[in-house]
Design an enzyme around this catalytic site. Sequence first.
Site, PDB file in Angstrom:
ATOM      1  N   GLY A   1      -7.375   3.811   3.526  1.00 23.87           N
ATOM      2  CA  GLY A   1      -7.602   2.799   2.488  1.00 23.87           C
ATOM      3  C   GLY A   1      -8.901   2.983   1.730  1.00 23.87           C
TER       4      GLY A   1
ATOM      5  CG  ASP B   1      -1.794   7.429   0.709  1.00 20.29           C
ATOM      6  OD1 ASP B   1      -0.871   8.185   0.398  1.00 20.29           O
ATOM      7  OD2 ASP B   1      -2.838   7.315   0.038  1.00 20.29           O
TER       8      ASP B   1
ATOM      9  CG  ASN C   1      -3.518  12.809  -5.276  1.00 27.24           C
ATOM     10  OD1 ASN C   1      -3.465  13.634  -6.185  1.00 27.24           O
ATOM     11  ND2 ASN C   1      -4.504  12.794  -4.397  1.00 27.24           N
TER      12      ASN C   1
ATOM     13  CG  ASP D   1      -1.651   1.238   1.453  1.00 23.93           C
ATOM     14  OD1 ASP D   1      -2.269   1.702   0.481  1.00 23.93           O
ATOM     15  OD2 ASP D   1      -1.635   1.782   2.580  1.00 23.93           O
TER      16      ASP D   1
ATOM     17  CB  SER E   1      -3.944   7.300  -3.535  1.00 25.26           C
ATOM     18  OG  SER E   1      -3.663   8.649  -3.874  1.00 25.26           O
TER      19      SER E   1
ATOM     20  NE  ARG F   1      -9.517  12.503  -4.123  1.00 27.15           N
ATOM     21  CZ  ARG F   1      -9.026  12.860  -5.305  1.00 27.15           C
ATOM     22  NH1 ARG F   1      -9.648  13.760  -6.037  1.00 27.15           N
ATOM     23  NH2 ARG F   1      -7.913  12.323  -5.767  1.00 27.15           N
TER      24      ARG F   1
ATOM     25  CG  ASP G   1      -1.700   2.469   6.537  1.00 26.21           C
ATOM     26  OD1 ASP G   1      -2.079   2.067   5.418  1.00 26.21           O
ATOM     27  OD2 ASP G   1      -1.929   3.618   6.941  1.00 26.21           O
TER      28      ASP G   1
END
Length: 215
Positions: free
Chosen positions: A47, A12, A119, A10, A117, A50, A171
Amino acid sequence: MSKIKVCIFDLDGVVVDTAKYHFIAWKRLASELGFEFTALDNERLKGVSRMDSLNILLEIGKKTYDEETKIKFAAMKNNWYVEYITRMDESEILPGVKDFMLLLKKENIKIALGSVSKNAMSILNRINLTEYFDSIIDGTKVSNAKPDPEVFLNAAKELKVIPEECVVFEDAVSGIQAAINANMPSVGIGSPEILTKANKVVAGFVGMDLSILEF
Ligand code: BG6
Ligand code: MG
């Protein structure tokens, strides 16, 4: 000998601590809308996509808005978030991550990104890590956020391995659930009290060796 052929990371909160920037940006939106948003509440957003994150946030603040307003709020949050991440550089790669990736490369174990994400590419490029990945599955390539297993299954498919040959580093509670749904073992990065369903939980990557891949 481990049968693991692919490690799926992952982004982030695992490779970089952008989870804190997501949190600050959501907290800023909550505060503009007139309610408190705590670090514990934020665990529910990790996770999660948005728009799903925004819906959870508004549920916490007991607020209802029409779709158009929600799209505007999500864009506001993302603009603040992008402001934070454009200041990032290599120094924000979490300790031990790069060493562990180099160890994997030496053993010919493939490295994949499994993040929802949108981004992700811009972060990987900023921290100069893009070329470490054999496969990158991000929010622009999937339609279902975690706990749906789509993001991890796509990585396995792209690298032509079966789910049981992958291990997921995550996480987020939703990410660990996505690994379970994908039939992949998982290593939680964080606290065992939160990541209760992970096969193993560690605080971070410092000193990590290949024994982490034995299940
Ligand atoms: C995940 C984060 O990696 O990406 C979530 O854990 C975030 O907190 C999600 O909402 C979507 O990110 P982005 O950058 O597309 O808004
Ligand atoms: Mg994460």
